[in-house]
Structures are given as structure tokens and as C-alpha cells.
Design a protein around this motif. Structure first.
Motif, short mmCIF file in Angstrom:
data_model
loop_
_atom_site.label_atom_id
_atom_site.label_comp_id
_atom_site.label_asym_id
_atom_site.label_seq_id
_atom_site.Cartn_x
_atom_site.Cartn_y
_atom_site.Cartn_z
N TYR A 91 -23.30 -51.90 -23.75
CA TYR A 91 -23.35 -52.38 -25.12
C TYR A 91 -24.50 -51.77 -25.93
CZ TYR A 91 -20.15 -55.93 -23.32
OH TYR A 91 -19.09 -56.58 -22.73
N ILE A 92 -25.51 -51.23 -25.26
CA ILE A 92 -26.67 -50.73 -25.98
C ILE A 92 -26.92 -49.23 -25.78
CG2 ILE A 92 -27.79 -52.99 -25.88
CD1 ILE A 92 -29.67 -51.80 -23.71
N ILE A 93 -26.17 -48.61 -24.90
CA ILE A 93 -26.47 -47.24 -24.47
C ILE A 93 -26.43 -46.24 -25.63
CG2 ILE A 93 -24.09 -46.62 -23.88
CD1 ILE A 93 -27.24 -45.71 -21.84
N GLU A 94 -25.62 -46.51 -26.65
CA GLU A 94 -25.50 -45.56 -27.75
C GLU A 94 -26.49 -45.81 -28.88
OE1 GLU A 94 -21.34 -43.94 -28.64
OE2 GLU A 94 -20.93 -46.01 -28.01
N SER A 95 -27.07 -47.02 -28.95
CA SER A 95 -27.82 -47.36 -30.16
C SER A 95 -29.33 -47.50 -29.98
CB SER A 95 -27.27 -48.66 -30.76
OG SER A 95 -27.36 -49.72 -29.82
N VAL A 96 -29.81 -47.64 -28.74
CA VAL A 96 -31.25 -47.74 -28.55
C VAL A 96 -31.80 -46.38 -28.14
CG1 VAL A 96 -31.08 -50.17 -27.92
CG2 VAL A 96 -31.21 -48.44 -26.11
N SER A 97 -33.07 -46.13 -28.43
CA SER A 97 -33.66 -44.84 -28.09
C SER A 97 -34.47 -44.89 -26.80
CB SER A 97 -34.54 -44.33 -29.24
OG SER A 97 -35.58 -45.24 -29.50
N MET A 98 -34.76 -46.09 -26.32
CA MET A 98 -35.47 -46.22 -25.05
C MET A 98 -35.15 -47.58 -24.43
SD MET A 98 -39.60 -46.07 -24.20
CE MET A 98 -39.76 -44.29 -24.34
N ILE A 99 -35.06 -47.61 -23.10
CA ILE A 99 -34.95 -48.87 -22.36
C ILE A 99 -36.23 -49.01 -21.54
CG2 ILE A 99 -33.67 -50.16 -20.60
CD1 ILE A 99 -31.15 -48.64 -21.51
N GLN A 100 -37.04 -50.03 -21.87
CA GLN A 100 -38.36 -50.16 -21.28
C GLN A 100 -38.39 -51.03 -20.02
OE1 GLN A 100 -41.67 -51.16 -23.72
NE2 GLN A 100 -41.19 -49.71 -25.33
N ALA A 116 -24.63 -40.23 -19.35
CA ALA A 116 -23.84 -39.01 -19.14
C ALA A 116 -22.48 -39.12 -19.81
CB ALA A 116 -23.67 -38.76 -17.64
N LYS A 117 -21.87 -40.28 -19.71
CA LYS A 117 -20.55 -40.50 -20.31
C LYS A 117 -20.60 -40.30 -21.82
CE LYS A 117 -16.99 -44.10 -20.72
NZ LYS A 117 -16.60 -45.49 -20.34
N HIS A 118 -21.73 -40.69 -22.43
CA HIS A 118 -21.86 -40.59 -23.89
C HIS A 118 -22.60 -39.32 -24.32
CE1 HIS A 118 -20.21 -44.53 -24.94
NE2 HIS A 118 -20.77 -44.98 -23.83
N GLY A 119 -22.84 -38.42 -23.38
CA GLY A 119 -23.43 -37.13 -23.72
C GLY A 119 -24.86 -37.19 -24.20
N ARG A 120 -25.64 -38.08 -23.59
CA ARG A 120 -27.04 -38.18 -23.99
C ARG A 120 -27.94 -38.37 -22.78
NH1 ARG A 120 -28.76 -43.67 -26.99
NH2 ARG A 120 -30.63 -42.41 -26.99
N VAL A 121 -29.23 -38.21 -23.01
CA VAL A 121 -30.24 -38.49 -22.00
C VAL A 121 -31.08 -39.65 -22.52
CG1 VAL A 121 -32.20 -37.59 -20.70
CG2 VAL A 121 -30.28 -36.08 -21.24
N ILE A 157 -31.42 -39.58 -17.38
CA ILE A 157 -32.52 -40.43 -17.86
C ILE A 157 -33.81 -39.62 -17.80
CG2 ILE A 157 -31.44 -42.58 -17.13
CD1 ILE A 157 -33.32 -42.66 -14.75
N ARG A 158 -34.74 -39.99 -18.67
CA ARG A 158 -36.07 -39.38 -18.67
C ARG A 158 -37.10 -40.48 -18.48
NH1 ARG A 158 -34.43 -35.63 -23.20
NH2 ARG A 158 -34.61 -37.52 -24.46
N ILE A 159 -37.90 -40.39 -17.45
CA ILE A 159 -38.95 -41.38 -17.21
C ILE A 159 -40.16 -41.01 -18.06
CG2 ILE A 159 -40.42 -42.49 -15.50
CD1 ILE A 159 -38.35 -41.43 -13.38
N LYS A 160 -40.51 -41.91 -19.00
CA LYS A 160 -41.57 -41.60 -19.95
C LYS A 160 -42.84 -42.41 -19.74
CE LYS A 160 -40.81 -39.06 -22.82
NZ LYS A 160 -40.86 -37.57 -22.80
N GLY A 161 -42.82 -43.36 -18.79
CA GLY A 161 -44.02 -44.14 -18.56
C GLY A 161 -43.73 -45.49 -17.97
N LEU A 162 -44.64 -46.44 -18.24
CA LEU A 162 -44.59 -47.77 -17.63
C LEU A 162 -44.66 -48.86 -18.69
CD1 LEU A 162 -47.22 -47.25 -14.75
CD2 LEU A 162 -44.76 -46.76 -14.67
N MET A 163 -44.12 -50.02 -18.34
CA MET A 163 -44.22 -51.21 -19.18
C MET A 163 -44.56 -52.41 -18.31
SD MET A 163 -42.46 -54.24 -20.09
CE MET A 163 -40.68 -54.23 -20.30
N THR A 164 -45.32 -53.35 -18.86
CA THR A 164 -45.58 -54.60 -18.15
C THR A 164 -45.85 -55.72 -19.13
OG1 THR A 164 -46.79 -55.55 -16.28
CG2 THR A 164 -48.11 -54.46 -17.95
#
Length: 214
Positions: A91-100, A116-121, A157-164
Motif C-alpha cells: 500500500y505504501i511502496i509507490e508513494s513513500v521515499s523511505m521506510i525507516q 522490483a515489481k514497481h521498478g524502483r529502489v 533496497i538501499r540501506i541508508k542508516g539507522l533509526m531508533t
């Protein structure tokens, strides 16, 4: 109408001042720090007023609530920061720019598959349960490196860091521990992981979080 939101103006002004002071004290550039407006239970018109004031990053906690409000938002970057079930990723894969809030290989694999299905990283952060709290999501600190190494093998996916989200009663101690974890991973690189973002700090501890690299 805008006068009804004067408290937003005042709060944002204060937050910017506090972030600026915290950055100056620890020798950081304030322009390197992004303020996120977390929108849980906040009406879209109030969020849009904050966007008009220059906030350009929104944090969404709940998939259903986000979907009900997304079309009403003014243009802004949206990160998903809440607990995320694998069956809700679609539901969110196309509209958010990061999942933290990625805290398992299972979740990362589903994000990778749908990206991959939606052609994005998809950019992601690994969520760490730095306080070992049963009520919170996140990978245990001693399992973090293993998880990052596994996620780094995924192509979309691209790992960009950490969240807590540290325990509020001892946030200063745990913010410091997160900075140590982050610095260690940045200095001792895992191929495929790019440590650029340390996301932490809430209403009660955001100035302290700046001190520790958020």
C-alpha cells in the motif's frame, strides 16, 4: 483560517531555534539536520500549514491513516516510520521515499520484491530496539550487523542508516549508544550499506538527539 494554526508557527520557530543551538554547541551545521513532522492523528490542513512554513519531511506511523490523508497533503517527502507488516508494504511502496522501520529480513525481502515489481529502489533504515523494550519494534543491537549484511544482498533496497526510539526515561544514555553503533557501522563498512542517516529524537529529546548525531 491561518490564525487558527498560530501554535504551529510558534512551535516550529522554537524547534528550529533549539535545533540550531544544539547544532552550534556540538559543532554541526544546522543545514545538515532535517526536522521531521510526525503526522499521527494530525489533520491534513494542519500538516499542510507546516509544509507552507517550510517543513518538507513527513513521518507516517500508520498505513491506514496515511492512505486516508495522503491525497490531501501538499507536496512533501514522506517517510514511513511505524511498525510495518509485510502484507501492508504494497500500500505504501509507490508513494513513500523511505521506510525507516525495517527490523527483519522478512520485511526487507518483501520491500525488495515489491520495489522490483514497481521498478524502483527503496531507501530504508534499520530500526534498532536500543533499549530492549518488548513493547517496541526493532532489531537487537547485537543482531544488527548480521541483519544489515543480509539486507545488503537485496538489489532493490538501499540501506541508508539507522533509526531508533529510545526509552524516554534514559534517552540520553541510549542516544549515546546508538551513536556508537552508527559510527562503528560507518567506520567498519558493510558492502552495500551506506550509513548516511541516523534518525532519532522525539518531542522530549530532539535537541539531545542532535548532539548524538541525529
Amino acid at each position: 483560517m491561518e490564525s487558527n494554526y498560530s501554535y504551529v508557527d510558534e512551535n516550529l520557530k522554537l524547534i528550529r531555534e533549539n535545533v540550531g543551538e544544539a547544532a552550534e554547541k556540538c559543532g554541526r551545521k544546522v543545514e545538515d539536520i532535517r526536522i521531521m513532522a510526525v503526522t499521527k492523528t494530525v489533520a491534513p490542513e494542519i500538516v499542510n500549514h507546516a509544509i507552507e512554513l517550510g517543513l518538507d519531511l513527513l513521518g507516517e506511523n500508520r498505513v491506514q491513516e496515511y492512505l486516508s490523508k495522503a491525497e490531501a497533503y501538499s507536496p512533501a517527502e514522506v517517510h514511513f516510520i511505524g511498525g510495518l507488516q509485510t502484507n501492508k508494504v504494497k500500500y505504501i511502496i509507490e508513494s513513500v521515499s523511505m521506510i525507516q522501520s525495517v527490523d527483519s529480513l522478512k520485511l526487507g525481502t518483501e520491500i525488495d520484491r515489491l520495489a522490483a515489481k514497481h521498478g524502483r529502489v527503496m531507501d530504508i533504515l534499520c530500526e534498532v530496539n536500543i533499549g530492549g523494550e518488548e513493547s517496541k519494534g526493532g532489531v537487537a543491537p547485537d543482531k544488527l550487523r548480521e541483519l544489515i549484511a543480509q539486507l545488503a544482498q537485496l538489489k532493490n533496497i538501499r540501506i541508508k542508516g539507522l533509526m531508533t526510539i529510545p526509552p524516554p526515561s534514559q534517552s540520553d544514555i541510549f542516544l549515546g549508544r546508538m551513536q556508537e553503533l552508527y559510527n562503528d557501522l560507518r567506520d567498519n563498512k558493510i558492502e552495500g550499506a551506506d550509513m548516511q542517516v541516523l534518525s532519532m529524537g522525539m518531542t522530549h529529546d530532539y535537541a539531545e538527539a542532535v548532539k548524538y548525531g541525529s
